[in-house]
Design a protein around this motif. Structure first.
Motif, PDB file in Angstrom:
ATOM      1  N   GLN A  52     -26.822  17.252  14.239  1.00 52.16           N
ATOM      2  CA  GLN A  52     -26.815  17.087  15.697  1.00 52.16           C
ATOM      3  C   GLN A  52     -26.452  15.663  16.143  1.00 52.16           C
ATOM      4  O   GLN A  52     -26.422  15.369  17.334  1.00 52.16           O
TER       5      GLN A  52
ATOM      6  N   HIS B 120     -14.903  14.135  22.904  1.00 55.35           N
ATOM      7  CA  HIS B 120     -16.306  14.473  22.663  1.00 55.35           C
ATOM      8  C   HIS B 120     -17.227  13.345  23.139  1.00 55.35           C
ATOM      9  O   HIS B 120     -18.381  13.268  22.723  1.00 55.35           O
TER      10      HIS B 120
ATOM     11  N   ASN C 181     -23.823  13.117  24.239  1.00 52.67           N
ATOM     12  CA  ASN C 181     -24.519  13.447  25.494  1.00 52.67           C
ATOM     13  C   ASN C 181     -25.499  12.363  25.938  1.00 52.67           C
ATOM     14  O   ASN C 181     -26.197  12.516  26.941  1.00 52.67           O
TER      15      ASN C 181
ATOM     16  N   TYR D   4     -19.089  17.348  11.206  1.00 47.18           N
ATOM     17  CA  TYR D   4     -18.958  18.040  12.489  1.00 47.18           C
ATOM     18  C   TYR D   4     -17.650  18.831  12.584  1.00 47.18           C
ATOM     19  O   TYR D   4     -17.192  19.151  13.679  1.00 47.18           O
TER      20      TYR D   4
ATOM     21  N   ASP E 196     -23.369  15.246  18.647  1.00 47.52           N
ATOM     22  CA  ASP E 196     -23.690  15.750  19.986  1.00 47.52           C
ATOM     23  C   ASP E 196     -24.687  14.838  20.690  1.00 47.52           C
ATOM     24  O   ASP E 196     -24.570  14.595  21.897  1.00 47.52           O
TER      25      ASP E 196
ATOM     26  N   LYS F 123     -17.270  21.907  14.770  1.00 47.35           N
ATOM     27  CA  LYS F 123     -16.926  21.761  16.183  1.00 47.35           C
ATOM     28  C   LYS F 123     -15.419  21.750  16.357  1.00 47.35           C
ATOM     29  O   LYS F 123     -14.877  22.304  17.312  1.00 47.35           O
TER      30      LYS F 123
END
Length: 362
Positions: free
Chosen positions: A80, A142, A87, A100, A83, A103
């Motif tokens: 994770q 991203h 974020n 990753y 991400d 993704k």
């Protein structure tokens, strides 16, 4: 100059210094960031790069810019991290880009492609072959900004509970392997498994998997793989020079003062060189210890290497047909690799080959 004029000039100078100090202070704001590593603290070389970065940034800013490293899982799990950085849950991550690839397969290129660049070549591509620019053009989608901040050098081909002599021995083999390498090995009959580093040993011990790759002798010895899988193969053709990335939330990166950006970039560059040097210094002794304790060292056969290379090209063509980002960056890597080996075969290969033979002769 008369005494009174001198004193007046000195007073003006002191006043200017007093005025300048707050301006400098304003240019050096106090910032505290969290850096999530993708690795456990027990792997001091690969995790240690996060500590190196934090130390250099802290000292380079007189403590104004503080980065606190966290080990894998302390804030979020390794899968994770990208991400969480994107974020804004955390400001930074130090991890492998290819973790990753689920993704987007393009993430894999940021770390390593099977039969790709070695450690020196990938650094040359990042710094002087537009690699950083190309990857950051992709990472921006991203909300990430990335820079290389570590390299293990060419890795080993992993630990196996049985000997792997032919392609037939790979059929149905359950193997922990990361990135697009899993897709390549699947074409050879392997069943790839995505397992974090800390979970590999128990999976091998229980027989949940038949084989696993991690890094090389220094880390592999620490993880104890030789106790549950005696055969150690080389080379790790899927990771000729895998880069570890420092991912930064793109908005946070843009907000940093230029001075802090420069210091952080320099810290990442030092960590990049330092990690490779540490592995190169520590792997020989670790390999000796492993062999002394009964590890069976084996090379992959030419048959397996050729079949894997062919499978890798097929995978890249398939992904390129569906993914424009991957195609664009892969073509850059492929062209750069071919040019690099034009040079490496002339000097590096000839020199290393001679020295290895000379060592064997005593």
């Amino acid at each position: 100059m008369k005494r009174r004029q001198f004193l007046q000039a000195a007073t003006v100078g002191a006043a200017s210094t007093a005025v300048a100090a707050p301006a400098i202070a304003q240019a050096m704001p106090e910032i505290k960031w969290r850096l999530q590593s993708g690795f456990p603290k027990s792997l001091d070389t690969i995790y240690g790069a996060a500590e190196v970065i934090a130390k250099f940034v802290n000292e380079g800013t007189d403590g104004k810019f503080q980065i606190q490293p966290f080990a894998a899982g302390e804030i979020v799990g390794t899968p994770q991290v990208a991400d969480a950085v994107g974020n804004g849950t955390i400001e930074m991550g130090h991890t492998c880009s290819y973790y990753y690839f689920g993704k987007d397969p393009t993430f894999a290129i940021g770390t390593a492609l099977p039969f790709g660049l070695n450690a020196r070549q990938i650094n040359a591509w990042f710094y002087h072959g537009q690699g950083n620019e190309l990857m950051n053009e992709f990472y921006a989608k991203h909300n990430l900004f990335g820079m290389p901040a570590g390299n293990t050098g060419v890795q080993m081909g992993g630990w196996y509970r049985k000997e792997i002599k032919t392609l037939q021995d790979l059929q149905g083999l359950k193997m922990r392997i990361a990135g697009l390498a899993g897709n390549v090995m699947a074409k050879l009959g392997v069943v790839p498994q995505q397992i974090p580093g800390g979970d590999i040993y128990p999976a091998l011990e229980r027989g949940t998997i038949d084989a696993a790759e991690w890094v090389g002798p220094y880390d592999d010895e620490k993880l104890g793989f030789s106790k549950v899988a005696p055969y150690y193969y080389y080379p790790g053709f899927w990771e000729g020079g895998p880069a570890i990335h420092l991912f930064i939330n793109q908005g946070k990166w843009k907000e940093l003062p230029k001075a802090y950006q420069s210091i952080l970039t320099a810290a990442a560059g030092y960590a990049n060189a330092d990690m490779l040097a540490k592995y190169d210094a520590r792997n020989p002794a670790a390999l000796r210890r492993l062999l002394g304790s009964g590890t069976q060292l084996r090379p992959f056969s030419q048959e397996i290497l050729d079949a894997a290379n062919k499978a890798a090209v097929e995978v890249y063509d398939e992904v390129s047909a569906k993914n424009a980002d991957f195609k664009k960056i892969y073509e850059s890597v492929r062209g750069f690799r071919n040019e690099e080996y034009l040079w490496f075969q002339v000097a590096e290969y000839a020199y290393d080959t001679y020295m290895i033979r000379a060592r064997a002769r005593g």
